[in-house]
Design a protein around this motif. Structure first.
Motif, PDB file in Angstrom:
ATOM      1  N   THR A  64      35.109  31.378  28.504  1.00 48.81           N
ATOM      2  CA  THR A  64      35.767  30.497  27.541  1.00 48.81           C
ATOM      3  C   THR A  64      35.896  29.070  28.047  1.00 48.81           C
ATOM      4  OG1 THR A  64      37.848  31.203  28.505  1.00 48.81           O
ATOM      5  CG2 THR A  64      37.128  32.346  26.528  1.00 48.81           C
ATOM      6  N   LYS A  65      35.588  28.855  29.310  1.00 50.39           N
ATOM      7  CA  LYS A  65      35.834  27.537  29.896  1.00 50.39           C
ATOM      8  C   LYS A  65      34.573  26.682  29.910  1.00 50.39           C
ATOM      9  CE  LYS A  65      40.197  27.339  31.331  1.00 50.39           C
ATOM     10  NZ  LYS A  65      40.678  28.039  32.511  1.00 50.39           N
TER      11      LYS A  65
ATOM     12  N   ALA B 100      35.281  29.529  38.404  1.00 51.50           N
ATOM     13  CA  ALA B 100      35.611  30.922  38.052  1.00 51.50           C
ATOM     14  C   ALA B 100      34.588  31.533  37.118  1.00 51.50           C
ATOM     15  CB  ALA B 100      36.999  30.980  37.423  1.00 51.50           C
TER      16      ALA B 100
ATOM     17  N   TRP C 276      42.060  28.086  44.230  1.00 51.12           N
ATOM     18  CA  TRP C 276      41.000  27.383  43.489  1.00 51.12           C
ATOM     19  C   TRP C 276      40.916  25.924  43.923  1.00 51.12           C
ATOM     20  CZ3 TRP C 276      37.653  30.358  41.208  1.00 51.12           C
ATOM     21  CH2 TRP C 276      38.060  31.603  40.715  1.00 51.12           C
TER      22      TRP C 276
ATOM     23  N   ASP D 150      33.079  24.514  37.123  1.00 52.35           N
ATOM     24  CA  ASP D 150      33.624  25.792  36.671  1.00 52.35           C
ATOM     25  C   ASP D 150      33.428  26.807  37.790  1.00 52.35           C
ATOM     26  OD1 ASP D 150      34.423  28.052  35.385  1.00 52.35           O
ATOM     27  OD2 ASP D 150      32.699  28.163  34.049  1.00 52.35           O
TER      28      ASP D 150
ATOM     29  N   PRO E 140      41.559  29.008  36.410  1.00 53.83           N
ATOM     30  CA  PRO E 140      42.098  30.001  35.487  1.00 53.83           C
ATOM     31  C   PRO E 140      43.614  29.857  35.414  1.00 53.83           C
ATOM     32  CG  PRO E 140      40.534  31.008  36.999  1.00 53.83           C
ATOM     33  CD  PRO E 140      40.759  29.606  37.482  1.00 53.83           C
ATOM     34  N   TRP E 141      44.156  29.991  34.213  1.00 55.79           N
ATOM     35  CA  TRP E 141      45.590  29.752  34.031  1.00 55.79           C
ATOM     36  C   TRP E 141      46.417  30.764  34.814  1.00 55.79           C
ATOM     37  CZ3 TRP E 141      49.276  26.554  32.676  1.00 55.79           C
ATOM     38  CH2 TRP E 141      50.561  27.078  32.515  1.00 55.79           C
ATOM     39  N   ASN E 142      47.397  30.256  35.535  1.00 53.11           N
ATOM     40  CA  ASN E 142      48.418  31.122  36.110  1.00 53.11           C
ATOM     41  C   ASN E 142      49.663  30.273  36.302  1.00 53.11           C
ATOM     42  OD1 ASN E 142      50.031  32.740  38.091  1.00 53.11           O
ATOM     43  ND2 ASN E 142      48.238  34.066  37.904  1.00 53.11           N
TER      44      ASN E 142
ATOM     45  N   GLU F  34      34.421  31.413  33.903  1.00 57.21           N
ATOM     46  CA  GLU F  34      35.059  32.053  32.747  1.00 57.21           C
ATOM     47  C   GLU F  34      34.254  31.725  31.500  1.00 57.21           C
ATOM     48  OE1 GLU F  34      39.737  32.079  33.127  1.00 57.21           O
ATOM     49  OE2 GLU F  34      38.938  30.121  33.595  1.00 57.21           O
TER      50      GLU F  34
ATOM     51  N   THR G  90      47.028  29.534  41.770  1.00 54.73           N
ATOM     52  CA  THR G  90      45.977  28.536  41.496  1.00 54.73           C
ATOM     53  C   THR G  90      45.578  27.774  42.774  1.00 54.73           C
ATOM     54  OG1 THR G  90      47.710  27.091  40.629  1.00 54.73           O
ATOM     55  CG2 THR G  90      46.301  28.183  39.043  1.00 54.73           C
TER      56      THR G  90
END
Ligand SMILES: *Cc1c(COP(=O)(O)O)cnc(C)c1O
Length: 236
Positions: free
Chosen positions: A134-135, A130, A177, A128, A166-168, A132, A174
């Motif tokens: 929620t991840k 980022a 990343w 992970d 992270p979603w994009n 985040e 992305t």
């Protein structure tokens, strides 16, 4: 349905090949995982008939069901979703590769279960980057601890890293990343981590797998671009 899946698969494979060639990579060193979550065993059969060998599921229960329903054909099953430790036992014996190892405790549970089941699953450490909330996934320092613990397993083998950025929808967003995961892998190799434990980089989905391949992915996880848009009947 069968013809549509075969056509979509062919298109994904040729985009994969082109992306690999742009990066001067051999396309045969990149494994395409067809993510069949929410789709039926018949969809899996159609893709398999079109030459697809690797399939991914994100939930243990749904995966086990489909593994049972397709037991007559030869498939390599990947678990790509978060794994709760109380399901480690079931997962270890059924999936050839588990992409979502995010703690030393889960790693040890999977290894014990694999040994008991006479299985030798490949394990990837989900990183992970980022952070985040929620991840899922392990922070980089924890990921490194998992990698080190992976050197003393009995049955399972740690073979690399996995990333869900992270979603994009824009793959240029992305791409950095993917570069960061590759750099992390390279820095650990430079520090002396065994190459066999860092051979795989699982990164890239339908909307960004070309960037992932250009940046070094060895496994891409593609659902929508092969099977179409998912409809969810239950909440996650
Ligand atoms: C669903 C899923 C994918 C595939 O996503 P698509 O956008 O449909 O290609 C890849 N990786 C993980 C972890 C997933 O859960």
């Amino acid at each position: 349905m069968d013809a549509t899946i075969a056509t979509s698969l062919q298109s994904v494979r040729s985009r994969l090949d082109a992306a690999a060639r742009r990066a001067s990579r051999d396309p045969s060193t990149i494994r395409l995982i067809a993510v069949s979550k929410t789709f039926s065993a018949d969809h899996v059969r159609a893709a398999h008939a079109a030459g697809q060998a690797d399939f991914g599921e994100n939930k243990v229960q749904e995966g086990l069901q489909k593994i049972g329903d397709t037991a007559d054909i030869k498939i390599r099953w990947h678990l790509i979703g978060h794994l709760q430790s109380n399901k480690a036992r079931k997962a270890a014996g059924a999936f050839a590769c588990i992409h979502s190892v995010d703690s030393v405790e889960l790693l040890r549970k999977l290894d014990t279960a694999a040994a008991d089941a006479g299985a030798a699953p490949e394990l990837l450490v989900q990183v992970d980057l980022a952070r985040e909330e929620t991840k899922f996934g392990a922070a980089a320092d924890e990921a490194r601890r998992i990698l080190d613990a992976g050197l003393t397993l009995r049955a399972a083998r740690v073979t690399g890293l996995m990333l869900i950025p992270p979603w994009n929808e824009d793959q240029e967003q992305t791409r950095p990343w993917f570069v960061r995961l590759r750099d992390l892998r390279d820095s650990w190799l430079a520090e002396g981590a065994p190459p066999s434990s860092l051979a795989q980089l699982s990164m890239g989905m339908s909307h960004d797998f070309e960037a992932a391949v250009e940046e070094g992915a060895t496994m891409i996880r593609v659902g929508t671009a092969i099977f179409g848009t998912r409809t969810y009947h239950t909440t996650a």
